[in-house]
Write a protein that holds these residues in place. Structure first.
Motif, short mmCIF file in Angstrom:
data_model
loop_
_atom_site.label_atom_id
_atom_site.label_comp_id
_atom_site.label_asym_id
_atom_site.label_seq_id
_atom_site.Cartn_x
_atom_site.Cartn_y
_atom_site.Cartn_z
N GLU B 239 22.02 21.75 3.62
CA GLU B 239 21.51 20.97 4.76
C GLU B 239 20.80 22.01 5.67
O GLU B 239 19.62 21.90 6.18
CB GLU B 239 22.64 20.25 5.61
CG GLU B 239 22.74 18.92 4.73
CD GLU B 239 23.76 18.16 5.77
OE1 GLU B 239 23.67 16.75 5.78
OE2 GLU B 239 24.69 18.73 6.19
N LEU B 240 21.67 23.25 5.91
CA LEU B 240 20.83 24.28 6.80
C LEU B 240 19.48 24.61 6.72
O LEU B 240 18.74 24.77 7.26
CB LEU B 240 22.12 25.39 6.82
CG LEU B 240 21.81 26.55 7.89
CD1 LEU B 240 22.32 25.94 9.33
CD2 LEU B 240 22.75 27.68 7.46
N MET B 241 19.55 25.13 5.20
CA MET B 241 18.31 25.39 4.51
C MET B 241 17.22 24.37 4.93
O MET B 241 15.87 24.67 5.09
CB MET B 241 18.59 25.95 3.20
CG MET B 241 19.08 26.99 2.70
SD MET B 241 18.69 28.74 3.72
CE MET B 241 17.25 29.08 2.60
N ARG B 242 17.51 23.18 4.79
CA ARG B 242 16.53 22.00 5.02
C ARG B 242 16.06 21.94 6.31
O ARG B 242 15.03 21.84 6.69
CB ARG B 242 17.03 20.72 4.60
CG ARG B 242 16.26 19.44 4.46
CD ARG B 242 17.07 18.41 4.00
NE ARG B 242 16.47 17.09 4.52
CZ ARG B 242 15.50 16.50 4.16
NH1 ARG B 242 14.73 17.09 3.20
NH2 ARG B 242 14.86 15.26 4.86
N SER B 243 17.01 22.35 7.44
CA SER B 243 16.76 22.12 8.61
C SER B 243 15.83 23.36 9.03
O SER B 243 15.24 23.29 10.19
CB SER B 243 18.09 22.25 9.43
OG SER B 243 18.56 23.59 9.92
N TYR B 244 15.84 24.45 8.17
CA TYR B 244 14.87 25.44 8.46
C TYR B 244 13.64 25.47 7.66
O TYR B 244 12.59 26.21 7.72
CB TYR B 244 15.29 26.77 7.86
CG TYR B 244 16.62 27.34 8.41
CD1 TYR B 244 16.93 27.19 9.72
CD2 TYR B 244 17.67 27.96 7.88
CE1 TYR B 244 18.12 27.64 10.52
CE2 TYR B 244 18.63 28.47 8.39
CZ TYR B 244 18.98 28.50 9.71
OH TYR B 244 20.22 28.94 10.25
N ALA B 245 13.55 23.98 7.33
CA ALA B 245 12.20 23.73 6.52
C ALA B 245 12.13 24.85 5.43
O ALA B 245 10.69 25.00 5.12
CB ALA B 245 11.13 23.43 7.41
N ALA B 246 13.04 25.10 4.59
CA ALA B 246 12.90 26.39 3.91
C ALA B 246 12.37 25.70 2.40
O ALA B 246 12.63 24.44 2.01
CB ALA B 246 14.28 26.84 3.40
N SER B 250 12.71 29.54 -1.66
CA SER B 250 13.51 30.43 -0.77
C SER B 250 15.06 29.74 -0.75
O SER B 250 15.77 30.68 -0.85
CB SER B 250 13.19 30.01 0.74
OG SER B 250 11.96 30.30 1.07
N LYS B 254 17.58 32.74 -1.58
CA LYS B 254 18.37 33.54 -0.52
C LYS B 254 19.77 32.79 -0.74
O LYS B 254 20.82 33.11 -0.03
CB LYS B 254 17.86 33.03 0.73
CG LYS B 254 16.23 33.51 0.95
CD LYS B 254 16.01 34.48 1.88
CE LYS B 254 14.79 35.11 1.99
NZ LYS B 254 15.15 36.33 2.50
#
Lengths: 284, 344
Positions: B239-246, B250, B254
């Motif tokens: 979810e965190l990576m999604r919030s960074y639009a990764a 990535s 990562k």
């Protein structure tokens, strides 16, 4: 209803809302059972620089609402506008910082590398990255722990590192999902003061999910009280305690009145004693 | 803000840090970082002790313990071996020392033909591999082990690469997972003995088919472990990576891949020994003339005249597997040196 409720429009500054939620519904299917109505008819405006707490019993949809704002969950109906665009566009523009109940730090990265992760993804040059990481760790008082690994920090320090990470790319909205729920009372109160300090210094709009009434009252400019099955907004209570909030705020008479008002509201009597209240959304 | 807060906070967090982590060396480091006075940390004797404990728990120490463990196991196995022969084997005769021992029991399995003395195996290693040969058996076997080792290492590389690629595909595509995972599992139910001759028909005799068989035995544990590892990140991390639009790439590079490393190394350790077994099995049908597999076949045929030679070959083959395992373990200790203790 409270006669003061007519005075509300004047109390909300005439700035454009950062978050504008209209008629949001969300239902989760349940295997072999009736679907859960997590959100129903949610209407909410959040103004720039506000500190909004979402409070309510388990299953009232507060975490779901937070994720709908952050475009981690897509609503079935209704619209979410953030900074004048869709929630999806706001996410791809990196307008959100997220902090969860668990710190969710990567244990193969040092504290500084964890904080730098969003900056790496955004292709920020290394020198600029280093500068911002130093600044953020300073902000959350973790200077001197850059080279530590997450498992070498206490729970409170880990959560501070995750706040530093969320703020590192200067998002306009910070979404916090029960960030201090797993911490002890002493650490929680200290981190509350710290979040307020960060909020005052950065001017970020914060949406904060919590189970704790005192925490919500102490931190917020407004408390959004939610009720379960179906999840909806039962009440919105303005917290007019003077800024900046200090340890003395926790001992003022007004603080206790407001705590009582939120508690009453959670019990289903949304007529806070002395608090200005305004029912928003729901079926009404 | 009161000026006392940071002070009380650091002591508090120091305490919780000590509670959270029993490693003494770390607590000391933590205390120093907070600028605590030296005498409030520990006495010098304690820090000395903790340094020893710390070194013992360090990755290098863990490797040392692995090696000591293997040595201890070999020692005990050797003692049991000889004790068995002492109790039920052929008579022990050492004319040079005037020593003779008649075992109280007689068991066929403990006789010299079935279970030679360890010293007979040892002396076979330094004797010529064949009558009038320049090379000793030991030299010959080390050369053979090297050939097999290269085959195994190539098979290991191919197998782990295929395993990671398959797992990456399966983790990112549910249809691919549904369609192909049953075949991946089925592949391991086919006996390699049955597969090898078919393979030689297709690939031809030579190195390629040995590497293929070694890879065939190694890709499976890697696929399964990599799937588990790539899926191991906390949903909130995703979810965190999604919030960074990764991007997916990535997220893979990562988060998923680094998170899968402890799982992967577990599979690599299995794959290391399996690849040696695969290479040995593959050598005979592939016609490799100078590897351990061929040596095993040859000495098996000469068993009645020289059982020590086959046993020596088996020991060397085992050593080749253990060496490969230790090498993987060494790389693991280095790569995962900063992970949470106990994550390995």
């Amino acid at each position: 209803m409270n006669p003061d409720s007519t005075a509300i429009p004047a109390a909300v500054p005439a700035r454009p809302p950062v978050v504008r939620i209209r008629g949001v519904d969300k239902t989760f299917p349940v295997r072999g059972g009736a679907p859960t109505v997590a959100l129903q008819g949610i209407e909410l405006d959040i103004t720039r620089g506000e500190f909004i707490s979402l409070i309510g019993p388990s299953g009232c949809g507060k975490s779901t609402l937070l994720r709908v704002i952050g475009d981690l969950i897509t609503p079935d109906a209704g619209s979410v506008e953030v900074n004048g665009k869709s929630a999806r566009a706001a996410r791809t523009d990196r307008d959100y910082g997220m902090v969860f109940q668990a710190p969710v730090l990567f244990d193969w990265r040092t504290v500084e590398a964890n904080v730098a992760l969003p900056l790496e993804l955004m292709n920020v040059p290394a020198s600029e990255r280093a500068r911002r990481v130093t600044e953020m760790l300073d902000l959350v008082e973790l200077s001197g722990f850059q080279r530590h690994y997450p498992h070498q920090l206490s729970g409170g320090m880990q959560q501070r590192a995750s706040i530093a990470r969320a703020l590192a790319f200067e998002p306009t909205i910070l979404l916090m999902d029960e960030p201090f729920g797993a911490l002890d009372e002493m650490t929680r109160e200290r981190l509350n003061a710290e979040v307020l300090r960060v909020w005052a210094r950065t001017g970020t709009t914060i949406v904060f999910v919590t189970h704790s009434i005192p925490e919500a009252v102490f931190l917020s400019t407004r408390v959004v009280v939610m009720s379960p099955r179906p999840g909806r907004i039962a009440d919105v209570i303005d917290i007019d305690l003077p800024q900046p909030r200090t340890d003395d705020s926790r001992e003022s008479d007004r603080y206790f009145e407001l705590v009582t008002a939120v508690r009453e509201s959670l019990r289903g009597h949304p007529t806070g004693s002395g608090a200005r209240t305004r029912a928003e959304g729901g079926i009404g | 803000m009161s000026s006392q807060r940071p002070e009380s906070e650091s002591t508090f967090e120091l305490q919780s840090a000590i509670d959270a982590d029993s490693s003494g060396a770390y607590a000391v480091e933590q205390a120093l970082a907070y600028g605590e006075s030296a005498d409030s940390i520990a006495t010098s004797a304690d820090t000395g002790m903790e340094a020893v404990v710390g070194a013992w728990r360090s990755p290098g120490g863990q490797l040392l313990r692995t090696i000591l463990g293997i040595a201890l196991f070999l020692l005990v196995a050797g003692l049991v071996w000889e004790a068995f022969k002492w109790l039920a084997g052929d008579p022990w005769r050492f004319p040079a020392f005037g020593y003779e021992h008649r075992p109280p029991f007689r068991l066929m399995q403990a006789q010299d033909l079935q279970l030679p003395h360890l010293w007979d195996i040892g002396s076979a290693l330094i004797e010529p591999v064949q009558r009038n040969a320049d090379q000793s058996l030991g030299q010959f076997l080390i050369g053979a082990a090297f050939v097999t080792w290269v085959e195994a290492a190539l098979g290991f590389l191919v197998g782990t690469l295929v395993g990671i690629l398959l797992a990456t595909l399966f983790v990112h595509s549910l249809p691919a997972e549904r369609a192909f995972v049953p075949y991946v599992i089925a592949s391991q139910t086919i006996p390699i003995i049955a597969l090898a001759p078919l393979l030689i028909e297709g690939v031809g005799r030579g190195l390629a088919s040995v590497v293929f068989i070694a890879a065939y035995l190694t890709f499976f544990p890697v696929t399964i472990a990599a799937m588990r590892g790539l899926r191991s990140p906390d949903p909130r991390a995703l979810e965190l990576m999604r919030s960074y639009a990764a991007s997916r790439w990535s997220v893979y590079r990562k988060v998923r891949l680094p998170a899968s490393l402890p799982y992967l190394f577990t599979a690599f350790k299995i794959a290391a020994t399996a690849s040696v077994v695969g290479a040995i099995i593959g050598e005979d049908p592939a016609g490799t003339a100078n590897g351990l597999g061929r040596a095993i076949v040859n000495f098996n045929q000469q068993y009645v005249t020289g059982p020590e030679k086959l046993w020596a070959t088996i020991l060397v083959a085992g050593m080749a597997g253990i060496l490969f395992y230790l090498l993987v373990r060494l790389v693991e200790a280095f790569v995962l040196r900063n992970r949470r203790p106990g994550a390995m």
